[in-house]
Design a protein around this motif. Structure first.
Motif, short mmCIF file in Angstrom:
data_model
loop_
_atom_site.label_atom_id
_atom_site.label_comp_id
_atom_site.label_asym_id
_atom_site.label_seq_id
_atom_site.Cartn_x
_atom_site.Cartn_y
_atom_site.Cartn_z
N LYS A 1 0.83 -1.21 0.00
CA LYS A 1 0.00 0.00 0.00
C LYS A 1 0.87 1.26 0.00
N PHE A 2 1.90 1.24 0.83
CA PHE A 2 2.80 2.38 0.93
C PHE A 2 3.49 2.63 -0.41
N MET A 3 4.01 1.57 -0.99
CA MET A 3 4.70 1.67 -2.27
C MET A 3 3.76 2.21 -3.35
N ALA A 4 2.55 1.70 -3.39
CA ALA A 4 1.58 2.16 -4.39
C ALA A 4 1.23 3.63 -4.18
N ALA A 5 1.10 4.05 -2.94
CA ALA A 5 0.78 5.45 -2.67
C ALA A 5 1.92 6.37 -3.09
N VAL A 6 3.16 5.99 -2.80
CA VAL A 6 4.31 6.83 -3.19
C VAL A 6 4.41 6.92 -4.72
N HIS A 7 4.29 5.78 -5.38
CA HIS A 7 4.37 5.80 -6.85
C HIS A 7 3.18 6.55 -7.46
N GLY A 8 2.01 6.39 -6.86
CA GLY A 8 0.85 7.14 -7.33
C GLY A 8 1.02 8.63 -7.14
N ALA A 9 1.67 9.01 -6.04
CA ALA A 9 1.94 10.43 -5.79
C ALA A 9 2.90 10.99 -6.83
N MET A 10 3.89 10.16 -7.23
CA MET A 10 4.81 10.58 -8.29
C MET A 10 4.03 10.82 -9.58
N LEU A 11 3.16 9.89 -9.90
CA LEU A 11 2.37 9.98 -11.13
C LEU A 11 1.48 11.22 -11.11
N SER A 12 0.83 11.47 -9.98
CA SER A 12 -0.03 12.65 -9.88
C SER A 12 0.77 13.93 -10.00
N ALA A 13 1.93 13.98 -9.34
CA ALA A 13 2.77 15.19 -9.43
C ALA A 13 3.20 15.42 -10.88
N ARG A 14 3.53 14.34 -11.56
CA ARG A 14 3.94 14.46 -12.96
C ARG A 14 2.76 14.89 -13.83
N ALA A 15 1.59 14.31 -13.60
CA ALA A 15 0.41 14.64 -14.40
C ALA A 15 0.00 16.10 -14.24
N TYR A 16 0.07 16.59 -13.01
CA TYR A 16 -0.31 17.97 -12.74
C TYR A 16 0.83 18.96 -12.99
N GLY A 17 2.05 18.43 -13.15
CA GLY A 17 3.20 19.32 -13.29
C GLY A 17 3.44 20.14 -12.04
N ASP A 18 3.12 19.53 -10.89
CA ASP A 18 3.20 20.25 -9.62
C ASP A 18 3.77 19.32 -8.55
N GLY A 19 5.01 19.55 -8.17
CA GLY A 19 5.67 18.72 -7.17
C GLY A 19 5.00 18.75 -5.82
N LYS A 20 4.22 19.78 -5.54
CA LYS A 20 3.53 19.87 -4.24
C LYS A 20 2.48 18.77 -4.09
#
Length: 192
Positions: free
Chosen positions: A156-175
């Motif tokens: 779960k932790f791994m999926a959340a971190v990788h999902g957060a990377m994907l979201s940051a990339r999709a939005y172009g926003d590291g926050k």
């Protein structure tokens, strides 16, 4: 340590993979990036499968060494997870390495050669094992309370971190990465 031509080839291939995926680069692209002839790449890596398989294997080896170093510098399990998240947060915010190479390749598994798929899966197994050990250690020390087994929580932790990377990339926003990952650590410690 002085970089070798092989190191330069791998570094270029990694940047090209993260930028455009497995099918998004060729040996000609690597040759241009490194400033060598395509034949020189074939000397080190006869095929693209050889190149990418070695790149992923090295990526895994570097991660394993990084985790060992992290454990030495941060013996506390919570600090280890903070350091892991902090590493990716810094990479995303400064733009040097905005996405985990293996997470990116995992999205392309249907089109990857089996040898590359095996290396990607080996990376995920290694990361999951490390996370589970950190979480288990944190439970034993009384730092974490888990809702599930350490192995399940690691996934779960791994999926959340990788999902957060994907979201940051999709939005172009590291926050966005911090928005998703900060509650992960709070959740592990708040259950006590």
């Amino acid at each position: 340590m002085t970089a070798t031509t092989e190191d330069d080839i791998l570094r270029s291939a990694r940047a090209l993979l993260v930028g455009g995926g497995y099918n998004g680069f060729s040996y000609a692209d690597v040759a241009t990036s490194v400033g060598i002839r395509k034949a020189s790449i074939h000397y080190y890596f006869p095929t693209k499968v050889d190149l990418v398989s070695r790149l992923v294997a090295r990526y895994r080896e570097e991660a394993e060494a990084g985790f060992a170093d992290m454990a030495r510098r941060h013996p506390d399990p919570l600090d280890q997870l903070r350091a892991y998240i902090g590493f990716w947060s810094d990479c995303i915010l400064d733009g040097t390495n905005t996405f985990c190479l293996c997470a990116l390749l995992a999205t392309q598994i249907p089109v990857l050669p089996e040898e590359v798929v095996a290396e990607v899966r080996a990376y995920f197994a290694m990361l999951s094992t490390w996370l589970a050990a950190v979480l288990d250690n944190g439970c034993k020390q009384g730092t974490f309370t888990l809702d599930d087994t350490a192995a399940a929580e690691a996934e779960k932790f791994m999926a959340a971190v990788h999902g957060a990377m994907l979201s940051a990339r999709a939005y172009g926003d590291g926050k966005v990465f911090a928005l998703v990952t900060e509650p992960l650590l709070d959740g592990l410690t708040a259950r006590r």
